[in-house]
Motif scaffolding. Structure first.
Motif, PDB file in Angstrom:
ATOM      1  N   ASP A 152     -10.513   5.202  44.897  1.00  5.93           N
ATOM      2  CA  ASP A 152     -10.376   4.765  43.434  1.00  5.93           C
ATOM      3  C   ASP A 152      -9.022   5.082  42.821  1.00  5.93           C
ATOM      4  O   ASP A 152      -8.458   4.548  42.002  1.00  5.93           O
ATOM      5  CB  ASP A 152     -11.760   4.817  42.474  1.00  5.93           C
ATOM      6  N   VAL A 153      -8.495   6.549  43.122  1.00  2.46           N
ATOM      7  CA  VAL A 153      -7.304   7.065  42.557  1.00  2.46           C
ATOM      8  C   VAL A 153      -6.898   7.641  43.758  1.00  2.46           C
ATOM      9  O   VAL A 153      -7.704   8.228  44.786  1.00  2.46           O
ATOM     10  CB  VAL A 153      -7.769   7.974  41.327  1.00  2.46           C
ATOM     11  N   PHE A 154      -5.543   8.067  43.819  1.00  3.47           N
ATOM     12  CA  PHE A 154      -4.691   8.336  44.941  1.00  3.47           C
ATOM     13  C   PHE A 154      -3.867   9.265  44.317  1.00  3.47           C
ATOM     14  O   PHE A 154      -3.205   9.140  43.261  1.00  3.47           O
ATOM     15  CB  PHE A 154      -4.035   7.394  45.535  1.00  3.47           C
ATOM     16  N   ILE A 155      -3.884  10.610  45.494  1.00  2.00           N
ATOM     17  CA  ILE A 155      -2.511  11.292  45.101  1.00  2.00           C
ATOM     18  C   ILE A 155      -1.764  11.449  46.623  1.00  2.00           C
ATOM     19  O   ILE A 155      -2.286  11.545  47.630  1.00  2.00           O
ATOM     20  CB  ILE A 155      -3.012  13.046  44.858  1.00  2.00           C
ATOM     21  N   LEU A 156      -0.619  11.119  46.370  1.00  2.00           N
ATOM     22  CA  LEU A 156       0.389  10.937  47.499  1.00  2.00           C
ATOM     23  C   LEU A 156       1.222  12.319  47.538  1.00  2.00           C
ATOM     24  O   LEU A 156       1.802  12.465  46.459  1.00  2.00           O
ATOM     25  CB  LEU A 156       1.547   9.873  47.546  1.00  2.00           C
ATOM     26  N   VAL A 157       1.114  13.079  48.493  1.00  2.00           N
ATOM     27  CA  VAL A 157       1.849  14.413  48.560  1.00  2.00           C
ATOM     28  C   VAL A 157       2.914  14.437  49.350  1.00  2.00           C
ATOM     29  O   VAL A 157       2.481  14.029  50.722  1.00  2.00           O
ATOM     30  CB  VAL A 157       0.743  15.677  48.712  1.00  2.00           C
ATOM     31  N   PHE A 158       4.072  14.972  49.047  1.00  2.00           N
ATOM     32  CA  PHE A 158       5.453  15.163  50.002  1.00  2.00           C
ATOM     33  C   PHE A 158       5.881  16.697  49.590  1.00  2.00           C
ATOM     34  O   PHE A 158       5.592  17.266  48.484  1.00  2.00           O
ATOM     35  CB  PHE A 158       6.205  14.227  50.068  1.00  2.00           C
ATOM     36  N   SER A 159       6.620  17.172  50.465  1.00  2.00           N
ATOM     37  CA  SER A 159       7.219  18.515  50.292  1.00  2.00           C
ATOM     38  C   SER A 159       8.732  18.553  49.871  1.00  2.00           C
ATOM     39  O   SER A 159       9.309  17.534  50.457  1.00  2.00           O
ATOM     40  CB  SER A 159       6.852  19.184  51.540  1.00  2.00           C
ATOM     41  N   LEU A 160       8.905  18.731  49.034  1.00  2.00           N
ATOM     42  CA  LEU A 160      10.215  18.853  48.357  1.00  2.00           C
ATOM     43  C   LEU A 160      11.235  19.197  49.261  1.00  2.00           C
ATOM     44  O   LEU A 160      12.491  18.849  49.291  1.00  2.00           O
ATOM     45  CB  LEU A 160      10.607  19.601  46.992  1.00  2.00           C
ATOM     46  N   ASP A 161      10.910  20.086  50.238  1.00  2.00           N
ATOM     47  CA  ASP A 161      12.020  20.476  51.221  1.00  2.00           C
ATOM     48  C   ASP A 161      11.749  20.088  52.492  1.00  2.00           C
ATOM     49  O   ASP A 161      12.199  20.420  53.343  1.00  2.00           O
ATOM     50  CB  ASP A 161      11.698  21.991  51.656  1.00  2.00           C
ATOM     51  N   ASN A 162      11.193  18.664  52.578  1.00  2.00           N
ATOM     52  CA  ASN A 162      10.990  17.946  53.837  1.00  2.00           C
ATOM     53  C   ASN A 162      11.434  16.352  53.526  1.00  2.00           C
ATOM     54  O   ASN A 162      10.381  15.805  52.950  1.00  2.00           O
ATOM     55  CB  ASN A 162       9.707  18.148  54.562  1.00  2.00           C
ATOM     56  N   ARG A 163      12.314  15.983  53.963  1.00  2.00           N
ATOM     57  CA  ARG A 163      12.744  14.611  53.568  1.00  2.00           C
ATOM     58  C   ARG A 163      11.744  13.641  54.291  1.00  2.00           C
ATOM     59  O   ARG A 163      11.382  12.811  53.854  1.00  2.00           O
ATOM     60  CB  ARG A 163      14.253  14.360  54.124  1.00  2.00           C
TER      61      ARG A 163
END
Length: 271
Positions: free
Chosen positions: A97-108
């Motif tokens: 129903d709800v989503f969090i997409l996570v990426f690392s600021l030090d990893n393109r």
């Protein structure tokens, strides 16, 4: 990562409280490996940060809330960074129903994967029945984690703004640090506001019960009694020993959301 098990001392519950369907939601966390998805979940559930890394296969958590006289249930699906079964990822998206997409600021590369996942979420959710008079909105937050590593930044804010400006989907963006516990609270508040859920679900807006008090709350909820919430008016407790619903029940949920019409069933095939 393995979540700190602050609730392991609680005795197994014979039955969980009955929550109206309208008050049940599933939060799905997606992203590459080693970007801090489980660390964010840990902060949300326990307020703690664990530095040790253990690859996540798929973790399921459940939290109950008592907010202004109503019961709410939030299921949290912490997904694997490398999903060997694409059909399971698609099913997770369809039932979210709800989503969090996570990426690392030090990893393109993790940012590029977040872009692909964002499009996959929009494409996958489009097969479900739209709201009357318009398209189906997807409450989604893009989360740039490891904001404590500015010297190693590989993703610039301007790039994220360009991404969010492309396409009609609503999507908020936050740069956070799970390690320092910075900016996580406003991120969760924004996500719940987008989803039309009570703001008190955010960790800083309800009283988080300890294990012994949590068991007492479980007993009160199972008995149909509304506990005294105290000055804040909201309580939250993590359900011990929560189990992920079966694939069969998830498939039935998807079929119900698709409305049972042939064209939707065809587009929502799990493969």
């Amino acid at each position: 990562m393995t979540l700190p098990a602050t609730i392991k001392k609680m005795r197994p519950s014979r039955a969980e409280p009955s929550v109206p369907a309208r008050n049940r939601s599933r939060l799905v966390i997606l992203g590459s490996s080693k970007v801090g998805k489980t660390a964010i979940v840990s902060r949300f559930l326990t307020g703690r940060f664990e530095d040790a890394y253990t690859p996540t296969v798929e973790d399921f958590h459940r939290k109950f809330y008592s907010i202004r006289g109503q019961l709410y249930q939030l299921d949290i699906l912490d997904t694997a960074g490398r999903q060997p079964f694409p059909a399971m990822r698609r099913l997770s998206i369809l039932t979210g129903d709800v989503f969090i997409l996570v990426f690392s600021l030090d990893n393109r590369e993790s940012f590029e994967e977040a872009q692909r996942l964002r499009q996959q979420i929009l494409d996958t959710k489009s097969c479900l029945r739209s709201k009357p008079g318009g398209r189906r909105d997807v409450p989604l937050v893009l989360c740039g984690n490891k904001g404590d590593r500015d010297l190693h930044r590989e993703v610039q804010p301007a790039e994220v703004r360009r991404l969010l400006g492309a396409g009609p989907a609503r999507c908020a963006y936050f740069e956070v640090s799970a390690k320092r516990n910075s900016s996580l609270e406003p991120m969760f508040r924004a996500l719940f506001a987008m989803a039309g859920l009570p703001g008190e679900m955010s960790p800083g807006l309800h009283r988080r019960l300890s294990a012994p008090h949590g068991e007492a709350l479980h007993q009160a909820l199972r008995a149909g009694r509304q506990p005294r919430a105290g000055p804040g008016g909201a309580l939250g407790v993590v359900a011990p020993f929560a189990r992920r619903p079966s694939v069969h029940s998830d498939l039935l949920c998807v079929r119900a959301q698709a409305g049972g019409r042939a064209k939707h069933r065809e587009r929502c095939v799990i493969s």
